[in-house]
Scaffold this active site. Structure first.
Site, mmCIF file in Angstrom:
data_model
loop_
_atom_site.group_PDB
_atom_site.id
_atom_site.type_symbol
_atom_site.label_atom_id
_atom_site.label_comp_id
_atom_site.label_asym_id
_atom_site.label_seq_id
_atom_site.Cartn_x
_atom_site.Cartn_y
_atom_site.Cartn_z
ATOM 1 N N TYR A 388 1.085 -1.179 0.142
ATOM 2 C CA TYR A 388 -0.029 0.091 -0.095
ATOM 3 C C TYR A 388 0.894 1.365 -0.007
ATOM 4 C CZ TYR A 388 -3.488 3.197 1.470
ATOM 5 O OH TYR A 388 -4.395 4.193 1.612
ATOM 6 N N PHE A 462 -6.299 11.115 8.828
ATOM 7 C CA PHE A 462 -6.951 9.961 8.993
ATOM 8 C C PHE A 462 -6.410 8.717 8.239
ATOM 9 C CE2 PHE A 462 -10.683 7.247 7.729
ATOM 10 C CZ PHE A 462 -11.067 6.889 9.190
ATOM 11 N N GLU A 463 -5.776 8.640 6.988
ATOM 12 C CA GLU A 463 -5.359 7.819 6.347
ATOM 13 C C GLU A 463 -3.922 7.060 7.072
ATOM 14 O OE1 GLU A 463 -2.971 6.916 2.308
ATOM 15 O OE2 GLU A 463 -4.158 8.595 2.405
ATOM 16 N N GLN A 464 -3.262 8.271 7.613
ATOM 17 C CA GLN A 464 -2.051 8.119 8.458
ATOM 18 C C GLN A 464 -2.391 7.559 9.727
ATOM 19 O OE1 GLN A 464 0.182 11.760 9.289
ATOM 20 N NE2 GLN A 464 1.056 10.617 11.014
ATOM 21 N N ALA A 467 -3.049 3.659 8.964
ATOM 22 C CA ALA A 467 -2.059 3.095 8.563
ATOM 23 C C ALA A 467 -0.815 2.758 9.919
ATOM 24 C CB ALA A 467 -1.137 3.769 7.410
#
Length: 551
Positions: A388, A462-464, A467
């Site tokens: 990803y 938010f993605e960070q 992950a």
């Protein structure tokens, strides 16, 4: 002057040490020397040096080291001929002393133990260290004061005798003293006890006294038994060509003195060997506490030759029973010590070189292994994507690297399957669910970093967070950090990024966006591929010269 002599002394010490190391070692002489504290004692060299062909010299060393015994006759301990003289001996002289015999071609050494003892309290002797004089009952018996010849002329010396430390009346009819002997008349068991002889002598204008303690006992005549050869027992002995060898025949017997001979091929050895290379010593006799006797006779070879091997040298006792035993000489077994040392040295060297090579070429070795037929492919781990890709947005270099270079090298040439946010999501999908699901379906998380300016920071918090939680907290996915530009200051980076960099480091892009930068065989792409999982299909022809087959 002393500074000029120092190198010379070091050189002489080295030469002496080197020479001593070449000596053939005969171990420790079984016959120890004893001395009473404060009395003189002389120790003779135990080696049979008289059989050496050429001129030789005898040297004594202390404690088997290279400390040579002084030759100064005024010294308390000094060498005189083949003797060490202690005038007098002290308790701290108890030690091993090495006798070394050399000539221009030959060198042998053997240790001799000296034990200096204290007399028992209130006595003139030590009960643990005494000479034995065991005689069978008869009208008269003689006690000898042993080992005086090196100190005095026994024919002229005045020797005093004591029993239980009390002087004997030598003028009585019971005793008769002559030279170093004391004769007891009409011997009974009452005459048993501890006798001491004492003699004084002068050395270097100093007077010394030596004494000997003898435990005298009477015994009943034992039953006469047949002689038994206790050694050899039909032995096979390994011996080096050219070395010195002494074969000992030991016989246990009682009664009359036995005659021991050495023979070869039914011929006495002293008749068979005409030269002086092989010498038969005179027999030696000793009395045991149980009334039996031990007789020994040595056969000495000053130099072993080829003709001596595989022969039976017989020790034989002349008696009605006529016992016989032999020794066979053979060549020593092959010594593999040198080979083993060389083997292990080479093994260690190869191991060190291998470790260094593996450390230097670790990446290439792993990639080569992955491209081989030994790696299992199509692993069913439930993952959809190999990686990803997470990156800041809206810079030309970042978009060029993430959207063009990564897919070109990792997907098209090397067969990896990537999920690149901004390229692979479908319109209308819920962002939170998409990121969570996609990361959970990926084998690696690749984070591409720009510089630390605010416009290049990771934009999607938010993605960070999802992950980082997946990679660090749940430990489901491994992280690969790539610096697109050199970042010297991580102060404004998230704590999770700092932790990953500290733990495993980063891969820095140093190339240009040119055709040559698209080769997967450059160091940068090799390091990325090393941290990536093995591909689930075969590498493409451009990646590792293998036919492409992508899952």
């Amino acid at each position: 002057m002393s500074m000029q002599l120092f190198p010379l002394l070091l050189c002489l010490t080295y030469l002496a040490s080197h020479k001593a190391e070449l000596c053939e070692d005969y171990g420790v002489d079984y016959d120890r020397a004893y001395a009473s504290d404060g009395q003189p004692v002389y120790i003779s060299c135990p080696l049979n040096y008289a059989q050496m062909k050429h001129d030789f010299n005898v040297t004594w060393y202390i404690n088997g080291s290279q400390t040579q015994v002084s030759a100064d006759t005024q010294s308390r301990i000094h060498q005189n001929g083949n003797l060490i003289k202690f005038l007098p001996a002290r308790l701290d002289d108890t030690e091993y002393y090495a006798c070394v015999i050399r000539n221009s071609t030959y060198c042998i050494r053997q240790l001799k133990k000296l034990e200096v003892f204290k007399n028992d309290e209130g006595l003139c002797y030590n009960n643990g260290i005494m000479f034995l004089s065991e005689e069978f009952t008869s009208l008269s018996k003689t006690i000898n004061c042993p080992y005086l010849d090196d100190y005095v002329d026994v024919k002229k010396a005045e020797i005093k005798w004591f029993k239980e430390c009390q002087p004997l009346d030598l003028s009585s009819d019971k005793y008769f003293a002559s030279n170093d002997d004391l004769t007891l008349k009409n011997v009974t068991q009452k005459d048993e006890g501890n006798y001491t002889c004492e003699v004084s002598f002068e050395y270097n204008a100093k007077e010394f006294t030596i004494s000997r303690a003898i435990d005298f006992s009477t015994r009943v005549q034992p039953l006469i038994s047949a002689p038994v050869i206790t050694y050899p027992k039909n032995n096979i002995m390994s011996v080096q060509t050219g070395s010195y060898l002494s074969l000992t025949c030991e016989v246990l017997y009682s009664g009359d003195v036995v005659d021991i001979v050495w023979s070869y091929n039914e011929t006495l050895v002293d008749d068979y060997y005409a030269d002086s290379r092989v010498v038969l010593e005179d027999p030696h006799y000793a009395l045991l506490p149980d009334g039996h006797r031990i007789a020994t006779r040595n056969l000495n070879f000053s130099e072993i030759k080829e003709e001596d091997y595989n022969r039976k040298f017989f020790c034989e006792v002349y008696s009605p029973v006529n016992p016989k035993a032999y020794v066979i000489l053979k060549h020593p077994d092959t010594n593999f010590q040198g080979f083993l040392i060389a083997f292990f040295v080479v093994l260690v060297f190869v191991t060190i070189i291998s470790i260094i090579a593996i450390k230097i070429f670790k990446v290439d070795i792993v990639l080569l292994y992955r491209s081989s037929c030994f790696v299992q492919r199509n692993i069913q781990d439930g993952k959809v994507y190999d990686a990803y890709i997470m990156s800041p947005k809206s810079t030309y270099n970042m978009d060029m690297f993430v959207l063009k270079l990564l897919p070109e090298v990792l997907e098209r040439q090397c067969g990896y399957r990537l999920f690149i946010f901004g390229r692979d999501e479908l319109p209308g999908e819920a962002m939170a669910d998409l990121i969570d699901e996609t990361i959970s379906q990926s084998r690696r998380l690749v984070i591409v970093l720009g510089n630390t300016s605010s416009e290049n920071r990771l934009e999607n918090d938010f993605e960070q967070q999802i992950a980082m939680y997946d990679a660090l907290i749940r430990n489901k996915i491994k992280v690969i950090l790539i610096e697109l530009e050199k970042i010297t200051d991580y102060t404004n980076m998230p704590e999770s990024i700092k932790y990953i960099k500290q733990k495993q480091g980063v891969i820095r892009w140093k190339g240009q966006f040119t055709e040559s930068s698209l080769s997967p065989k450059t160091n940068f792409w090799k390091n990325v591929r090393y941290l990536m999982p093995p591909t689930q299909g075969l590498y493409s022809q451009d990646c590792d010269h293998i036919t492409s087959e992508h899952v």
